[in-house]
Design an enzyme around this catalytic site. Sequence first.
Site, short mmCIF file in Angstrom:
data_model
loop_
_atom_site.label_atom_id
_atom_site.label_comp_id
_atom_site.label_asym_id
_atom_site.label_seq_id
_atom_site.Cartn_x
_atom_site.Cartn_y
_atom_site.Cartn_z
CG ASN A 139 -1.96 -1.12 1.16
OD1 ASN A 139 -2.20 -1.77 2.17
ND2 ASN A 139 -2.53 -1.39 0.01
NE ARG A 267 -5.26 -9.62 0.41
CZ ARG A 267 -5.57 -8.33 0.21
NH1 ARG A 267 -5.98 -7.58 1.22
NH2 ARG A 267 -5.45 -7.81 -1.00
#
Length: 397
Positions: A139, A267
């Site tokens: 991020n 994920r």
Amino acid sequence: MSGSLATRVENDTTSLLNARRIAALPPEAEREWRAYLERSDRLRRFDQDSMARELTRVGRDRMMPAPDTRRSFSIADADRAATQLDDDSLRAFVATVLSFQTPSGGWSKHVDYAKGPRRAGESYFSETDRWQYIPTLDNDATIAQLRLLAAAYARLRDERWRGAFRRGVDYLFAAQMPNGCWAQVFPLQGGYHDAATFNDDAIVNVLRFLHAPEDTALFDPERRAAAHTRFASGIDCILASQVRIGGRRTVWAQQHDPLTLEPASARGYELPGLSGRESASIMRLLMDVDDPGDSVVAAVRDAAEWFRAHEIRGFDYSPPRGLVANARAEPLWARLTDLETDRPIFANRDGVKLYDYDRLTDRRTGYAWYSREPAAALKQYERWSGEHPLRTPHQNR
């Protein structure tokens, strides 16, 4: 190998960088990867020992989470802060950002710098008091802070920032894998975080930062030269990672196995697949390479060919409804395309592969399953391809 790293690696047989996999490498490669793991362990101890001393000093057993923004401090935020704050406010803001720099040189994510400097015993990360994402490239983290430092220095010439900038650059150098890639988190955290990570532009952000060190006055000559070398190694990582299916080059996955560079999962809902969004960023980076050789030109050309073959026309993407018919809509691309069936794929947190967006439940919203980013890459390619013809005959094989 040092004790804590040896324990982590030996006991975690699921790790992408476990002892069995490292030991199976050719001798020179094994030495390089063991040195990388040692470096990771050394920097982890450096960070954790510093925090342990702070906790002892303030009489606490656990870290306090940092203030949480519920979002990242992004590259755009860094640019706005450097240009829109007045001089005193900018100095104060930079001081707060620097207080959250880890001893190893990087930064974590999701920290609200508006709440002021980090307190003794306060974590570098905001979402938990456990040791996670410390530090990280996820991020925009670390790159956004370094860009803030560079822009603030260009404006105010505060020499106190030079040391912090150099530590940050040295952190990026230390975090680079022997194959030129970067993991999402370094020192290594284990699991999918140790993959070569294109997801959310982690590697692309690093390479854009290292691409033109001459534009940043805080780079000293030694690190400027090293940045060029590290950039070239990063481009090698990208070229080696471009996925081949049936002998043909396609695009890239969100994550790649650090040793084999095969597509890897992250994920639960991020399955191995060809990534439309991240591959567009990679393609645009390659088109910004100075004097690209045939290997770069061929990689870009083949990626453009794949994007053109996989555009989805006649729809808008409107979660939670999914695709909505619109004959005038600009083309879309799936975030993930199956490596075997060449179809868009989806998943809930349970990790079960789906081919139907309407079967999504807990991941129906909150994740961009389609994007339009490749359109900008293809538009840039229209001009770029005319200026960069292949110097030798090329077929996508």
